[in-house]
Design an enzyme around this catalytic site. Structure first.
Site, PDB file in Angstrom:
ATOM      1  N   GLN A  15       0.804  -1.223   0.000  1.00 54.77           N
ATOM      2  CA  GLN A  15       0.000   0.000   0.000  1.00 54.77           C
ATOM      3  C   GLN A  15       0.840   1.277   0.000  1.00 54.77           C
ATOM      4  OE1 GLN A  15      -2.623  -1.853   3.244  1.00 54.77           O
ATOM      5  NE2 GLN A  15      -4.025  -0.444   2.265  1.00 54.77           N
ATOM      6  N   ARG A  72       4.067  -0.610  12.934  1.00 53.93           N
ATOM      7  CA  ARG A  72       3.785  -1.916  12.321  1.00 53.93           C
ATOM      8  C   ARG A  72       3.837  -1.763  10.805  1.00 53.93           C
ATOM      9  NH1 ARG A  72      -1.828  -4.407  10.978  1.00 53.93           N
ATOM     10  NH2 ARG A  72      -1.079  -6.367  10.110  1.00 53.93           N
ATOM     11  N   HIS A 116       1.030  -9.453   4.232  1.00 56.59           N
ATOM     12  CA  HIS A 116      -0.117  -8.552   4.162  1.00 56.59           C
ATOM     13  C   HIS A 116      -0.649  -8.607   2.718  1.00 56.59           C
ATOM     14  CE1 HIS A 116      -2.059  -4.944   6.317  1.00 56.59           C
ATOM     15  NE2 HIS A 116      -2.703  -5.061   5.178  1.00 56.59           N
ATOM     16  N   ASN A 161      -1.725 -11.019   8.188  1.00 60.97           N
ATOM     17  CA  ASN A 161      -2.701  -9.954   8.369  1.00 60.97           C
ATOM     18  C   ASN A 161      -4.053 -10.360   7.772  1.00 60.97           C
ATOM     19  OD1 ASN A 161      -3.440  -6.990   8.811  1.00 60.97           O
ATOM     20  ND2 ASN A 161      -4.000  -7.291   6.673  1.00 60.97           N
ATOM     21  N   GLU A 162      -5.096 -10.324   8.574  1.00 63.72           N
ATOM     22  CA  GLU A 162      -6.477 -10.485   8.110  1.00 63.72           C
ATOM     23  C   GLU A 162      -6.644 -11.630   7.113  1.00 63.72           C
ATOM     24  OE1 GLU A 162      -8.578  -6.971   7.040  1.00 63.72           O
ATOM     25  OE2 GLU A 162      -8.043  -5.922   8.885  1.00 63.72           O
ATOM     26  N   ASN A 288      -7.518  -6.454  14.293  1.00 65.60           N
ATOM     27  CA  ASN A 288      -7.830  -5.318  13.419  1.00 65.60           C
ATOM     28  C   ASN A 288      -9.332  -5.088  13.525  1.00 65.60           C
ATOM     29  OD1 ASN A 288      -5.200  -5.682  12.638  1.00 65.60           O
ATOM     30  ND2 ASN A 288      -5.616  -5.928  10.465  1.00 65.60           N
ATOM     31  N   TYR A 290     -12.729  -2.421  12.905  1.00 64.18           N
ATOM     32  CA  TYR A 290     -13.210  -1.228  12.208  1.00 64.18           C
ATOM     33  C   TYR A 290     -14.670  -0.855  12.459  1.00 64.18           C
ATOM     34  CZ  TYR A 290      -8.819  -0.817   9.691  1.00 64.18           C
ATOM     35  OH  TYR A 290      -7.493  -0.634   9.383  1.00 64.18           O
ATOM     36  N   GLU A 362      -4.762  -2.763  14.148  1.00 67.05           N
ATOM     37  CA  GLU A 362      -5.331  -1.750  13.234  1.00 67.05           C
ATOM     38  C   GLU A 362      -6.645  -1.225  13.787  1.00 67.05           C
ATOM     39  OE1 GLU A 362      -5.959  -2.646   9.060  1.00 67.05           O
ATOM     40  OE2 GLU A 362      -4.051  -3.731   8.993  1.00 67.05           O
ATOM     41  N   TRP A 409      -4.535   2.813  12.033  1.00 72.49           N
ATOM     42  CA  TRP A 409      -4.442   2.651  10.587  1.00 72.49           C
ATOM     43  C   TRP A 409      -4.924   3.937   9.951  1.00 72.49           C
ATOM     44  CZ3 TRP A 409      -2.146  -0.919   7.632  1.00 72.49           C
ATOM     45  CH2 TRP A 409      -2.323  -0.763   6.246  1.00 72.49           C
ATOM     46  N   TRP A 417      -6.376  -0.821  -1.822  1.00 68.56           N
ATOM     47  CA  TRP A 417      -6.777  -2.048  -2.516  1.00 68.56           C
ATOM     48  C   TRP A 417      -7.759  -1.768  -3.658  1.00 68.56           C
ATOM     49  CZ3 TRP A 417      -2.954  -4.918  -1.106  1.00 68.56           C
ATOM     50  CH2 TRP A 417      -2.459  -4.847   0.195  1.00 68.56           C
ATOM     51  N   PHE A 425      -7.293   6.957   4.320  1.00 67.83           N
ATOM     52  CA  PHE A 425      -7.317   6.500   5.718  1.00 67.83           C
ATOM     53  C   PHE A 425      -6.215   7.158   6.554  1.00 67.83           C
ATOM     54  CE2 PHE A 425     -10.041   2.731   6.576  1.00 67.83           C
ATOM     55  CZ  PHE A 425     -10.519   2.439   5.313  1.00 67.83           C
TER      56      PHE A 425
HETATM   57  C1  NOJ Z   1      -7.487  -3.743   6.827  1.00 64.93           C
HETATM   58  C2  NOJ Z   1      -6.251  -4.017   6.029  1.00 64.93           C
HETATM   59  O1  NOJ Z   1      -5.340  -4.763   6.788  1.00 64.93           O
HETATM   60  C3  NOJ Z   1      -5.611  -2.776   5.455  1.00 64.93           C
HETATM   61  O2  NOJ Z   1      -4.709  -3.183   4.472  1.00 64.93           O
HETATM   62  C4  NOJ Z   1      -6.669  -1.849   4.916  1.00 64.93           C
HETATM   63  O3  NOJ Z   1      -6.127  -0.745   4.257  1.00 64.93           O
HETATM   64  C5  NOJ Z   1      -7.545  -1.403   6.062  1.00 64.93           C
HETATM   65  N1  NOJ Z   1      -8.166  -2.547   6.685  1.00 64.93           N
HETATM   66  C6  NOJ Z   1      -8.651  -0.438   5.654  1.00 64.93           C
HETATM   67  O4  NOJ Z   1      -9.519  -1.073   4.788  1.00 64.93           O
END
Ligand code: NOJ
Length: 460
Positions: A15, A72, A116, A161-162, A288, A290, A362, A409, A417, A425
Protein backbone atom coordinates in the site's frame (compact mmCIF):
# COMPACT_ATOMS: atom_id res chain seq x y z
CA UNK A 1 -2.29 2.59 30.61
CA UNK A 2 1.00 1.01 31.61
CA UNK A 3 4.13 2.84 30.64
CA UNK A 4 5.30 0.09 28.27
CA UNK A 5 2.09 0.46 26.25
CA UNK A 6 2.78 0.78 22.51
CA UNK A 7 1.09 3.71 20.82
CA UNK A 8 1.78 3.16 17.16
CA UNK A 9 0.72 3.44 13.61
CA UNK A 10 0.48 0.77 10.90
CA UNK A 11 1.02 0.37 7.16
CA UNK A 12 1.60 -2.43 4.67
CA UNK A 13 4.25 -2.83 1.97
CA UNK A 14 2.02 -3.02 -1.07
CA UNK A 15 0.00 0.00 0.00
CA UNK A 16 2.91 2.40 0.47
CA UNK A 17 6.25 1.21 -0.90
CA UNK A 18 5.93 1.63 -4.66
CA UNK A 19 9.19 0.68 -6.44
CA UNK A 20 7.18 -2.23 -7.76
CA UNK A 21 9.91 -3.62 -10.00
CA UNK A 22 12.95 -1.92 -8.56
CA UNK A 23 16.09 -3.51 -7.13
CA UNK A 24 15.07 -7.02 -8.03
CA UNK A 25 11.55 -7.15 -6.59
CA UNK A 26 9.34 -9.83 -8.17
CA UNK A 27 5.67 -9.40 -9.04
CA UNK A 28 2.94 -10.27 -6.58
CA UNK A 29 -0.74 -11.12 -7.03
CA UNK A 30 -1.80 -7.52 -6.34
CA UNK A 31 0.58 -6.22 -9.03
CA UNK A 32 -1.19 -8.53 -11.50
CA UNK A 33 -4.69 -7.93 -10.15
CA UNK A 34 -4.38 -4.15 -10.19
CA UNK A 35 -3.11 -4.20 -13.78
CA UNK A 36 -6.20 -6.14 -14.85
CA UNK A 37 -8.67 -3.67 -16.34
CA UNK A 38 -11.80 -3.16 -14.28
CA UNK A 39 -10.53 -4.53 -10.99
CA UNK A 40 -9.54 -1.30 -9.19
CA UNK A 41 -11.35 2.05 -8.91
CA UNK A 42 -10.01 4.48 -11.54
CA UNK A 43 -7.68 1.73 -12.76
CA UNK A 44 -5.32 2.74 -9.94
CA UNK A 45 -2.31 0.57 -9.14
CA UNK A 46 0.56 0.59 -6.74
CA UNK A 47 3.60 1.08 -8.99
CA UNK A 48 4.67 4.17 -7.04
CA UNK A 49 2.05 4.46 -4.25
CA UNK A 50 3.59 6.74 -1.55
CA UNK A 51 7.13 5.89 -2.72
CA UNK A 52 7.96 4.93 0.84
CA UNK A 53 10.73 2.73 -0.59
CA UNK A 54 12.68 5.93 -1.28
CA UNK A 55 11.07 8.22 1.29
CA UNK A 56 11.13 6.00 4.39
CA UNK A 57 13.40 8.37 6.29
CA UNK A 58 10.93 11.22 5.80
CA UNK A 59 8.19 8.93 7.07
CA UNK A 60 10.15 7.98 10.16
CA UNK A 61 10.75 11.68 10.89
CA UNK A 62 6.97 12.20 10.74
CA UNK A 63 6.43 9.26 13.09
CA UNK A 64 8.90 10.77 15.51
CA UNK A 65 6.93 14.03 15.42
CA UNK A 66 3.72 12.08 16.00
CA UNK A 67 5.26 10.61 19.14
CA UNK A 68 4.62 6.93 18.45
CA UNK A 69 6.82 4.33 20.10
CA UNK A 70 5.83 1.52 17.72
CA UNK A 71 5.44 1.05 13.99
CA UNK A 72 3.79 -1.92 12.32
CA UNK A 73 4.80 -2.50 8.70
CA UNK A 74 4.90 -5.48 6.41
CA UNK A 75 7.64 -7.08 4.38
CA UNK A 76 6.98 -7.61 0.69
CA UNK A 77 7.71 -11.33 0.25
CA UNK A 78 8.51 -10.86 -3.46
CA UNK A 79 11.05 -8.13 -2.62
CA UNK A 80 12.95 -10.57 -0.41
CA UNK A 81 12.38 -13.71 -2.55
CA UNK A 82 11.24 -12.59 -6.03
CA UNK A 83 9.54 -15.88 -6.98
CA UNK A 84 8.55 -16.70 -3.40
CA UNK A 85 10.52 -19.92 -3.13
CA UNK A 86 13.96 -19.59 -4.73
CA UNK A 87 16.86 -17.18 -4.45
CA UNK A 88 16.97 -14.43 -1.86
CA UNK A 89 17.30 -10.88 -3.24
CA UNK A 90 20.02 -9.11 -1.18
CA UNK A 91 18.71 -5.67 -2.17
CA UNK A 92 15.35 -6.55 -0.63
CA UNK A 93 17.05 -7.55 2.62
CA UNK A 94 19.09 -4.31 2.51
CA UNK A 95 15.98 -2.16 2.26
CA UNK A 96 14.36 -3.67 5.34
CA UNK A 97 17.68 -3.50 7.21
CA UNK A 98 17.86 0.22 6.51
CA UNK A 99 14.24 0.69 7.56
CA UNK A 100 14.65 -1.27 10.80
CA UNK A 101 17.90 0.48 11.72
CA UNK A 102 16.38 3.91 11.13
CA UNK A 103 13.35 3.03 13.26
CA UNK A 104 15.53 1.84 16.11
CA UNK A 105 17.65 4.98 15.86
CA UNK A 106 14.41 6.96 16.30
CA UNK A 107 13.40 4.83 19.35
CA UNK A 108 10.46 3.33 17.49
CA UNK A 109 9.87 -0.40 18.04
CA UNK A 110 9.35 -2.32 14.80
CA UNK A 111 6.43 -4.77 14.56
CA UNK A 112 6.81 -6.80 11.38
CA UNK A 113 3.95 -8.42 9.50
CA UNK A 114 5.28 -11.15 7.22
CA UNK A 115 2.24 -11.39 4.97
CA UNK A 116 -0.12 -8.55 4.16
CA UNK A 117 -1.84 -10.06 1.09
CA UNK A 118 0.96 -9.65 -1.51
CA UNK A 119 1.66 -13.26 -2.47
CA UNK A 120 4.52 -13.68 -4.99
CA UNK A 121 2.80 -14.17 -8.34
CA UNK A 122 4.81 -17.27 -9.22
CA UNK A 123 3.28 -19.14 -6.29
CA UNK A 124 -0.20 -18.28 -7.53
CA UNK A 125 0.61 -19.35 -11.08
CA UNK A 126 2.40 -22.58 -10.23
CA UNK A 127 0.50 -23.80 -7.19
CA UNK A 128 -2.82 -21.92 -7.13
CA UNK A 129 -1.56 -19.89 -4.19
CA UNK A 130 -3.18 -20.65 -0.86
CA UNK A 131 -5.22 -23.49 -2.32
CA UNK A 132 -2.05 -25.54 -1.95
CA UNK A 133 -0.08 -26.54 1.13
CA UNK A 134 3.07 -26.07 -0.99
CA UNK A 135 2.51 -22.33 -0.47
CA UNK A 136 2.44 -22.86 3.29
CA UNK A 137 5.86 -24.53 3.12
CA UNK A 138 7.23 -21.70 0.97
CA UNK A 139 5.90 -19.22 3.53
CA UNK A 140 7.58 -21.04 6.43
CA UNK A 141 10.91 -20.86 4.58
CA UNK A 142 10.44 -17.17 3.78
CA UNK A 143 9.56 -16.52 7.43
CA UNK A 144 12.73 -18.29 8.58
CA UNK A 145 14.82 -16.20 6.18
CA UNK A 146 13.29 -13.04 7.70
CA UNK A 147 13.85 -14.22 11.29
CA UNK A 148 17.49 -14.91 10.41
CA UNK A 149 17.99 -11.58 8.64
CA UNK A 150 16.17 -9.27 11.06
CA UNK A 151 15.63 -11.24 14.28
CA UNK A 152 18.71 -9.76 15.93
CA UNK A 153 16.87 -6.43 16.08
CA UNK A 154 13.17 -7.23 15.70
CA UNK A 155 11.29 -8.86 18.56
CA UNK A 156 7.66 -8.53 17.51
CA UNK A 157 6.47 -10.66 14.63
CA UNK A 158 3.05 -11.05 13.07
CA UNK A 159 2.72 -13.94 10.63
CA UNK A 160 -0.46 -12.94 8.80
CA UNK A 161 -2.70 -9.95 8.37
CA UNK A 162 -6.48 -10.49 8.11
CA UNK A 163 -6.58 -14.01 6.72
CA UNK A 164 -10.36 -13.66 6.69
CA UNK A 165 -10.02 -11.17 3.81
CA UNK A 166 -7.65 -13.41 1.85
CA UNK A 167 -10.05 -16.32 2.23
CA UNK A 168 -13.42 -14.60 1.78
CA UNK A 169 -12.77 -11.52 -0.34
CA UNK A 170 -9.81 -12.84 -2.35
CA UNK A 171 -10.82 -16.46 -2.82
CA UNK A 172 -14.59 -16.38 -2.33
CA UNK A 173 -16.05 -13.14 -3.61
CA UNK A 174 -13.24 -12.43 -6.09
CA UNK A 175 -13.00 -8.74 -5.17
CA UNK A 176 -9.40 -8.95 -3.91
CA UNK A 177 -6.42 -10.68 -5.50
CA UNK A 178 -6.23 -13.38 -6.72
CA UNK A 179 -9.86 -12.77 -7.70
CA UNK A 180 -11.28 -16.29 -7.32
CA UNK A 181 -14.99 -16.86 -6.88
CA UNK A 182 -16.07 -19.91 -4.92
CA UNK A 183 -18.21 -21.04 -1.99
CA UNK A 184 -15.88 -23.77 -0.83
CA UNK A 185 -12.38 -22.51 -1.56
CA UNK A 186 -12.31 -19.90 1.23
CA UNK A 187 -12.29 -22.74 3.75
CA UNK A 188 -9.40 -24.51 1.98
CA UNK A 189 -7.42 -21.29 1.64
CA UNK A 190 -8.00 -20.50 5.32
CA UNK A 191 -6.78 -23.97 6.26
CA UNK A 192 -3.51 -23.56 4.37
CA UNK A 193 -2.99 -20.07 5.78
CA UNK A 194 -3.38 -21.48 9.27
CA UNK A 195 -0.95 -24.31 8.53
CA UNK A 196 1.49 -21.72 7.15
CA UNK A 197 1.17 -19.77 10.40
CA UNK A 198 1.85 -22.92 12.44
CA UNK A 199 4.87 -23.92 10.36
CA UNK A 200 6.38 -20.42 10.56
CA UNK A 201 5.90 -20.29 14.33
CA UNK A 202 7.58 -23.68 14.61
CA UNK A 203 10.58 -22.27 12.73
CA UNK A 204 10.61 -19.25 15.03
CA UNK A 205 10.47 -21.29 18.21
CA UNK A 206 12.99 -23.88 17.04
CA UNK A 207 15.45 -21.15 16.11
CA UNK A 208 17.23 -19.14 18.71
CA UNK A 209 15.17 -15.98 18.29
CA UNK A 210 14.19 -13.65 21.07
CA UNK A 211 10.78 -12.05 21.10
CA UNK A 212 7.18 -12.87 20.39
CA UNK A 213 5.16 -14.03 17.45
CA UNK A 214 1.43 -13.82 16.81
CA UNK A 215 -1.24 -13.31 14.18
CA UNK A 216 -3.41 -10.29 13.28
CA UNK A 217 -7.04 -11.27 12.70
CA UNK A 218 -9.83 -8.90 11.84
CA UNK A 219 -13.22 -8.77 13.49
CA UNK A 220 -16.16 -6.41 13.70
CA UNK A 221 -18.45 -6.54 16.71
CA UNK A 222 -21.78 -8.35 16.43
CA UNK A 223 -24.44 -7.08 18.83
CA UNK A 224 -27.61 -9.18 19.23
CA UNK A 225 -30.43 -7.32 17.46
CA UNK A 226 -32.86 -8.24 20.25
CA UNK A 227 -32.39 -9.96 23.57
CA UNK A 228 -33.92 -13.19 22.26
CA UNK A 229 -31.95 -16.45 22.56
CA UNK A 230 -31.98 -16.73 18.75
CA UNK A 231 -30.41 -13.32 18.18
CA UNK A 232 -27.88 -13.82 20.92
CA UNK A 233 -26.89 -17.13 19.33
CA UNK A 234 -26.73 -15.46 15.89
CA UNK A 235 -24.35 -12.78 17.19
CA UNK A 236 -22.16 -15.30 19.03
CA UNK A 237 -21.97 -17.62 16.04
CA UNK A 238 -21.19 -14.73 13.71
CA UNK A 239 -18.20 -13.86 15.91
CA UNK A 240 -17.07 -17.48 15.88
CA UNK A 241 -17.30 -17.62 12.08
CA UNK A 242 -15.35 -14.35 11.88
CA UNK A 243 -12.67 -14.17 14.58
CA UNK A 244 -13.03 -17.73 15.86
CA UNK A 245 -12.36 -19.24 12.43
CA UNK A 246 -8.77 -17.93 12.50
CA UNK A 247 -8.20 -17.64 16.25
CA UNK A 248 -9.61 -20.85 17.77
CA UNK A 249 -7.08 -22.97 15.81
CA UNK A 250 -4.06 -20.96 17.03
CA UNK A 251 -5.24 -21.07 20.65
CA UNK A 252 -7.20 -24.33 20.98
CA UNK A 253 -5.92 -26.27 17.94
CA UNK A 254 -9.23 -26.59 16.07
CA UNK A 255 -12.09 -24.68 14.44
CA UNK A 256 -15.14 -23.57 16.43
CA UNK A 257 -17.66 -26.41 16.88
CA UNK A 258 -20.42 -24.38 15.20
CA UNK A 259 -18.37 -24.23 12.00
CA UNK A 260 -17.99 -28.01 11.89
CA UNK A 261 -21.71 -28.40 12.63
CA UNK A 262 -22.76 -26.07 9.80
CA UNK A 263 -20.09 -26.93 7.23
CA UNK A 264 -19.43 -30.65 7.74
CA UNK A 265 -16.88 -31.86 5.21
CA UNK A 266 -16.63 -28.48 3.50
CA UNK A 267 -14.40 -27.54 6.43
CA UNK A 268 -11.00 -29.26 6.15
CA UNK A 269 -9.69 -31.21 9.15
CA UNK A 270 -6.38 -30.82 10.98
CA UNK A 271 -4.44 -34.04 11.65
CA UNK A 272 -3.59 -34.59 15.35
CA UNK A 273 -0.02 -33.39 14.62
CA UNK A 274 -1.22 -30.24 12.85
CA UNK A 275 -3.63 -29.51 15.64
CA UNK A 276 -0.82 -29.89 18.18
CA UNK A 277 1.42 -27.59 16.09
CA UNK A 278 -1.26 -24.90 15.98
CA UNK A 279 -2.40 -25.06 19.60
CA UNK A 280 -0.83 -22.19 21.52
CA UNK A 281 0.98 -20.91 18.42
CA UNK A 282 0.30 -17.24 19.10
CA UNK A 283 2.11 -15.45 21.91
CA UNK A 284 -0.36 -12.60 21.51
CA UNK A 285 -3.48 -11.85 19.50
CA UNK A 286 -3.48 -9.02 16.98
CA UNK A 287 -6.89 -7.48 16.40
CA UNK A 288 -7.83 -5.32 13.42
CA UNK A 289 -11.14 -3.69 14.23
CA UNK A 290 -13.21 -1.23 12.21
CA UNK A 291 -16.97 -1.46 12.80
CA UNK A 292 -20.07 -3.00 14.39
CA UNK A 293 -23.38 -4.48 13.22
CA UNK A 294 -26.47 -5.87 14.87
CA UNK A 295 -27.03 -9.57 14.18
CA UNK A 296 -30.30 -11.47 14.00
CA UNK A 297 -31.30 -15.02 13.13
CA UNK A 298 -34.26 -14.01 10.99
CA UNK A 299 -34.61 -11.23 8.42
CA UNK A 300 -36.18 -8.12 9.90
CA UNK A 301 -36.98 -6.34 6.65
CA UNK A 302 -38.91 -8.04 3.83
CA UNK A 303 -36.75 -9.89 1.27
CA UNK A 304 -33.52 -9.08 3.07
CA UNK A 305 -30.58 -10.81 1.45
CA UNK A 306 -27.98 -12.06 3.90
CA UNK A 307 -24.95 -11.05 1.85
CA UNK A 308 -26.23 -7.50 1.34
CA UNK A 309 -24.60 -6.01 4.41
CA UNK A 310 -21.32 -6.57 6.16
CA UNK A 311 -19.28 -9.69 5.71
CA UNK A 312 -21.26 -11.36 2.87
CA UNK A 313 -20.22 -14.58 1.26
CA UNK A 314 -20.17 -16.90 4.19
CA UNK A 315 -23.25 -15.38 5.79
CA UNK A 316 -25.49 -18.14 4.48
CA UNK A 317 -23.26 -20.61 6.30
CA UNK A 318 -23.57 -18.48 9.44
CA UNK A 319 -27.36 -18.12 9.17
CA UNK A 320 -27.15 -14.50 10.26
CA UNK A 321 -28.61 -11.21 9.08
CA UNK A 322 -26.82 -7.94 9.82
CA UNK A 323 -28.32 -4.53 10.54
CA UNK A 324 -27.34 -1.10 11.71
CA UNK A 325 -28.76 1.80 13.63
CA UNK A 326 -29.51 4.67 11.21
CA UNK A 327 -28.16 7.07 13.85
CA UNK A 328 -24.64 5.65 13.69
CA UNK A 329 -22.15 7.91 11.85
CA UNK A 330 -20.63 6.32 8.74
CA UNK A 331 -17.15 6.60 7.26
CA UNK A 332 -16.67 7.06 3.52
CA UNK A 333 -16.16 3.28 3.23
CA UNK A 334 -19.71 3.04 4.61
CA UNK A 335 -18.49 1.55 7.90
CA UNK A 336 -20.32 2.48 11.11
CA UNK A 337 -18.60 4.32 13.94
CA UNK A 338 -19.50 2.52 17.18
CA UNK A 339 -16.77 2.74 19.83
CA UNK A 340 -18.76 0.75 22.41
CA UNK A 341 -18.67 -2.21 19.99
CA UNK A 342 -14.86 -2.13 20.21
CA UNK A 343 -14.96 -2.30 24.01
CA UNK A 344 -17.42 -5.21 23.89
CA UNK A 345 -15.28 -7.08 21.37
CA UNK A 346 -12.17 -6.74 23.55
CA UNK A 347 -14.16 -8.17 26.45
CA UNK A 348 -15.48 -11.01 24.26
CA UNK A 349 -11.92 -11.92 23.25
CA UNK A 350 -10.85 -12.05 26.86
CA UNK A 351 -13.86 -14.18 27.80
CA UNK A 352 -13.19 -16.68 25.00
CA UNK A 353 -9.39 -16.85 24.95
CA UNK A 354 -8.40 -15.92 28.49
CA UNK A 355 -5.75 -13.46 29.45
CA UNK A 356 -3.58 -13.68 26.33
CA UNK A 357 -2.10 -10.25 25.50
CA UNK A 358 -3.87 -8.37 22.74
CA UNK A 359 -2.39 -5.80 20.38
CA UNK A 360 -4.87 -3.70 18.45
CA UNK A 361 -2.93 -4.01 15.20
CA UNK A 362 -5.33 -1.75 13.23
CA UNK A 363 -8.14 0.71 13.87
CA UNK A 364 -8.99 3.80 11.84
CA UNK A 365 -11.31 5.25 9.23
CA UNK A 366 -11.56 6.68 5.72
CA UNK A 367 -12.76 10.24 5.24
CA UNK A 368 -13.69 11.48 1.77
CA UNK A 369 -12.28 14.83 0.63
CA UNK A 370 -12.33 16.77 -2.62
CA UNK A 371 -9.25 18.85 -1.92
CA UNK A 372 -6.16 18.88 0.22
CA UNK A 373 -7.61 21.67 2.40
CA UNK A 374 -10.68 19.56 3.10
CA UNK A 375 -8.62 16.43 3.69
CA UNK A 376 -6.32 17.93 6.31
CA UNK A 377 -9.26 19.31 8.27
CA UNK A 378 -10.40 15.82 9.27
CA UNK A 379 -12.24 16.41 12.53
CA UNK A 380 -14.28 13.27 11.78
CA UNK A 381 -11.18 11.08 11.98
CA UNK A 382 -9.83 12.96 15.01
CA UNK A 383 -13.12 12.27 16.82
CA UNK A 384 -13.07 8.67 15.64
CA UNK A 385 -9.63 8.11 17.14
CA UNK A 386 -10.60 9.82 20.34
CA UNK A 387 -13.77 7.71 20.66
CA UNK A 388 -12.05 4.42 19.95
CA UNK A 389 -8.99 5.06 22.13
CA UNK A 390 -11.35 6.04 24.95
CA UNK A 391 -13.23 2.73 24.55
CA UNK A 392 -9.86 1.00 24.59
CA UNK A 393 -8.78 2.61 27.86
CA UNK A 394 -12.14 1.65 29.39
CA UNK A 395 -11.63 -1.97 28.35
CA UNK A 396 -8.16 -1.97 29.88
CA UNK A 397 -8.62 0.14 32.98
CA UNK A 398 -12.21 -0.66 33.93
CA UNK A 399 -12.73 -4.15 32.50
CA UNK A 400 -9.22 -5.54 33.00
CA UNK A 401 -8.56 -6.64 29.42
CA UNK A 402 -4.83 -7.06 28.70
CA UNK A 403 -4.14 -4.83 25.70
CA UNK A 404 -0.48 -4.01 25.13
CA UNK A 405 -0.63 -1.72 22.14
CA UNK A 406 -2.77 0.25 19.70
CA UNK A 407 -1.76 0.90 16.08
CA UNK A 408 -3.74 3.50 14.23
CA UNK A 409 -4.44 2.65 10.59
CA UNK A 410 -2.72 4.41 8.91
CA UNK A 411 0.31 6.69 8.80
CA UNK A 412 -0.59 8.31 5.47
CA UNK A 413 -3.16 8.02 2.69
CA UNK A 414 -2.24 5.05 0.54
CA UNK A 415 -3.37 2.43 -1.96
CA UNK A 416 -6.64 1.18 -0.51
CA UNK A 417 -6.78 -2.05 -2.52
CA UNK A 418 -9.86 -2.29 -4.76
CA UNK A 419 -10.84 1.25 -3.80
CA UNK A 420 -7.54 2.63 -5.13
CA UNK A 421 -6.47 6.08 -3.94
CA UNK A 422 -10.04 7.29 -3.43
CA UNK A 423 -10.34 6.12 0.13
CA UNK A 424 -8.07 8.17 2.37
CA UNK A 425 -7.32 6.50 5.72
CA UNK A 426 -4.19 8.48 6.60
CA UNK A 427 -3.14 10.60 9.57
CA UNK A 428 -1.20 12.43 6.86
CA UNK A 429 -2.45 13.61 3.50
CA UNK A 430 -0.43 12.18 0.65
CA UNK A 431 -0.32 14.08 -2.62
CA UNK A 432 0.09 11.24 -5.10
CA UNK A 433 1.52 13.60 -7.76
CA UNK A 434 4.22 15.31 -5.71
CA UNK A 435 4.40 12.64 -2.95
CA UNK A 436 4.36 15.38 -0.36
CA UNK A 437 2.99 14.32 3.05
CA UNK A 438 0.99 16.78 5.17
CA UNK A 439 -0.12 16.02 8.73
CA UNK A 440 -3.89 16.30 9.17
CA UNK A 441 -5.87 17.49 12.20
CA UNK A 442 -6.16 13.84 13.28
CA UNK A 443 -2.36 13.56 13.33
CA UNK A 444 -2.20 16.37 15.88
CA UNK A 445 -5.11 14.97 17.91
CA UNK A 446 -3.55 11.49 18.01
CA UNK A 447 -0.21 13.05 19.04
CA UNK A 448 -2.03 14.80 21.89
CA UNK A 449 -3.75 11.57 22.98
CA UNK A 450 -0.40 9.78 23.02
CA UNK A 451 1.23 12.59 25.02
CA UNK A 452 -1.58 12.66 27.57
CA UNK A 453 -1.65 8.89 27.92
CA UNK A 454 2.11 8.67 28.32
CA UNK A 455 2.13 11.42 30.91
CA UNK A 456 -0.45 9.58 33.03
CA UNK A 457 0.90 6.07 32.45
CA UNK A 458 1.31 3.79 35.44
CA UNK A 459 4.17 1.49 36.35
CA UNK A 460 3.38 -2.16 35.69
C1 NOJ B 1 -7.49 -3.74 6.83
C2 NOJ B 1 -6.25 -4.02 6.03
O1 NOJ B 1 -5.34 -4.76 6.79
C3 NOJ B 1 -5.61 -2.78 5.45
O2 NOJ B 1 -4.71 -3.18 4.47
C4 NOJ B 1 -6.67 -1.85 4.92
O3 NOJ B 1 -6.13 -0.74 4.26
C5 NOJ B 1 -7.54 -1.40 6.06
N1 NOJ B 1 -8.17 -2.55 6.69
C6 NOJ B 1 -8.65 -0.44 5.65
O4 NOJ B 1 -9.52 -1.07 4.79
Amino acid sequence: MKNDFIWGTATSAHQIEGAWLEDGKGMNIWDAFSHTPGKIANEDHSETACDHYHLYETDIAHMKALGVNGYRFSIAWSRVIPDGKGKVNPQGIDFYNRLIDSLLAADITPFITLYHWDLPLTLQMENDGWLSEVTADAFARYARICFEAFGDRVQHWITFNENWCTAVIGNGQGNFAPGRISEDEPYIVAHNLLLAHGKAVQNFRRGDFAGQIGIANNCDWREPFTDSDEDRAAAQEALEFFFGWFTDPVIFGDYPAIMRERLGDRLPRFSPEQSEMLKGSSDFLGLNHYTTHYASREAVVPDQIKADVGNGGDQDDQQVYLHHDPEWPRTSMGWFVVPWGFRKLLNWIKARYGDIPIYVTENGCSVAADSKEEAVDDQFRADFIEGYTHALTQAVEEDGVTVKGYFCWTLMDNFEWTRGYNMRFGLMYCDFETLERTPKASFHRYAEIIRTQQASSTES
